[in-house]
Design an enzyme around this catalytic site. Structure first.
Site, PDB file in Angstrom:
ATOM      1  N   HIS A 186       0.278   2.769   5.608  1.00  0.00           N
ATOM      2  CA  HIS A 186       0.333   2.847   7.069  1.00  0.00           C
ATOM      3  C   HIS A 186      -0.474   4.052   7.554  1.00  0.00           C
ATOM      4  CE1 HIS A 186       3.732  -0.075   7.394  1.00  0.00           C
ATOM      5  NE2 HIS A 186       3.855   0.292   6.136  1.00  0.00           N
ATOM      6  N   HIS A 203       6.155  -7.370   5.998  1.00  0.00           N
ATOM      7  CA  HIS A 203       7.163  -6.620   5.240  1.00  0.00           C
ATOM      8  C   HIS A 203       8.413  -7.496   5.110  1.00  0.00           C
ATOM      9  CE1 HIS A 203       4.704  -3.133   6.077  1.00  0.00           C
ATOM     10  NE2 HIS A 203       5.562  -2.285   5.539  1.00  0.00           N
ATOM     11  N   GLU A 211      12.367  -5.631   1.352  1.00  0.00           N
ATOM     12  CA  GLU A 211      12.330  -4.181   1.099  1.00  0.00           C
ATOM     13  C   GLU A 211      13.745  -3.639   1.272  1.00  0.00           C
ATOM     14  OE1 GLU A 211      10.445  -1.829   4.145  1.00  0.00           O
ATOM     15  OE2 GLU A 211      10.241  -0.069   2.852  1.00  0.00           O
ATOM     16  N   HIS A 221      -1.581  -1.639   0.973  1.00  0.00           N
ATOM     17  CA  HIS A 221      -0.389  -1.351   1.783  1.00  0.00           C
ATOM     18  C   HIS A 221      -0.211   0.156   1.989  1.00  0.00           C
ATOM     19  CE1 HIS A 221       3.913  -2.735   2.879  1.00  0.00           C
ATOM     20  NE2 HIS A 221       3.838  -1.442   3.177  1.00  0.00           N
ATOM     21  N   ASP A 279       2.277   3.140   0.529  1.00  0.00           N
ATOM     22  CA  ASP A 279       3.085   2.932   1.746  1.00  0.00           C
ATOM     23  C   ASP A 279       2.915   4.057   2.775  1.00  0.00           C
ATOM     24  OD1 ASP A 279       4.738   1.400   3.335  1.00  0.00           O
ATOM     25  OD2 ASP A 279       6.575   1.808   2.236  1.00  0.00           O
ATOM     26  N   ASP A 280       3.623   5.152   2.597  1.00  0.00           N
ATOM     27  CA  ASP A 280       3.524   6.308   3.509  1.00  0.00           C
ATOM     28  C   ASP A 280       3.533   7.553   2.619  1.00  0.00           C
ATOM     29  OD1 ASP A 280       4.149   4.870   6.253  1.00  0.00           O
ATOM     30  OD2 ASP A 280       5.650   4.170   4.819  1.00  0.00           O
TER      31      ASP A 280
END
Ligand code: ADE
Ligand code: ZN
Length: 319
Positions: free
Chosen positions: A10, A188, A191, A8, A269-270
């Site tokens: 991006h 997703h 969250e 996961h 994630d980011d």
């Protein structure tokens, strides 16, 4: 170093500020106003302003080669942290808006994956991801394109974006088409919204994984159901804390999810937005090495890579 695998992250969310500056300069593009704070990191306040900051970072991308360089750069950094396998969420919305043909975008991503594989031995794969707040029609068109133009590195389909918009059922046609054509599916959920969002996702969509899903910890019956189904959660603690979903790692439900028998993985994630990395997530998890090694095995087992690569990767992470 503990071997790692990530499910996961991006693509554009992996761009560190120096790379954003480099891409803007190379493309002769002005950096968007308000992108960086005084300390040189990305500026955002809450979930929706994070999504807006994410879009601002995307504005430094212009050519297919840019996308390939971003994936190469992320895989190179991941390999240095001990990652053997990384799946990256790549949204065709960005290249489409730039007029880059889907096949050219994928060829550039594949070139970046191959280059990183040759140089660092890391295996990378692509999950095509739709953006929830852009609506179900766009999602379905995206899957139709994915199915019409298959690529060996595109192994799955997912959905990010604003979880409060639409419902999972709205996206069933897109998910069904992806699933029927052999793509692994993730979404997703849980969250920003609570357990009801995860219930809706698992009851409606043909998914084997949930992006985040951490708020399932608020509902014991849901934890039992996730454990029973073997649904894998792509847990991103640093992201959840940065976005204010939990105040700190002590309050984060990672350990409770594991204790409830839910299959979990660790992810970034980011990473530059949330001041984290895959390595930091493993290091700061508070979990013993044996559990972290199991988490890596779970990630590879739950990955959407082909069976032969999966067996080879699993052999590579045996103690
Ligand atoms: N897009 C990029 N990062 C995301 C996140 N954490 N949640 C939803 N959509 C995203
Ligand atoms: Zn995400």
């Amino acid at each position: 170093m503990i071997p790692k695998a990530e499910l996961h992250c991006h693509l554009e969310g992996s761009i560190p500020p120096p790379l954003a500056r480099e891409l803007a300069a190379r493309n002769a593009l002005a950096l968007p106003d308000g992108l960086f704070g005084p300390d040189g990191t990305y500026v955002w306040r809450d979930f929706l302003s994070f999504l807006a900051a994410y879009d601002r970072v995307c504005s430094v991308l212009k050519t297919a080669r840019d996308f390939g360089d971003v994936i190469y750069s992320y895989l190179a950094r991941s390999a240095a942290q001990g990652a053997a396998y990384v799946e990256i969420f790549c949204s065709p919305e960005r290249p489409k808006a730039l007029g880059i043909p889907y096949a050219d975008w994928l060829a550039a991503l594949a070139e970046g994956i191959d280059r990183a594989g040759r140089e660092f031995g890391i295996v990378g794969r692509i999950i095509v991801i739709c953006i929830r707040h852009l609506g179900p029609e766009r999602a379905l068109r995206m899957v139709e394109r994915m199915v019409a133009e298959p690529h060996p590195y595109v192994v799955g389909f997912g959905m990010g974006g604003d979880e409060s918009k639409y419902s999972p059922a709205d996206f069933l046609p897109a998910y069904r088409l992806a699933h029927e054509n052999g793509y692994g599916c993730t979404v997703h959920a849980g969250e920003v919204l609570g357990p009801e969002s995860v219930w809706a996702a698992i009851r409606t969509l043909p998914i084997t994984r949930i992006g985040h899903g951490v708020r399932s910890a608020e509902d014991p019956a849901l934890l039992d159901e996730l454990a029973r189904r073997g649904t894998v959660l792509e847990v991103c603690p640093g992201s959840n804390i940065a976005l204010g979903i939990y105040p700190d790692r002590a309050a984060h439900p990672l350990h409770r999810l594991i204790a409830a028998g839910v299959r979990v993985t660790l992810n970034s994630d980011d990473p530059p937005f949330f001041h984290t990395t895959l390595g930091a997530e493993y290091d700061q998890s508070g979990l013993p090495e044996a559990v972290l090694r199991q988490i890596t095995r779970t990630a590879i087992e739950a990955s959407f890579v082909d069976a032969t690569s999966k067996q080879r990767l699993l052999k590579g992470v045996q103690p």
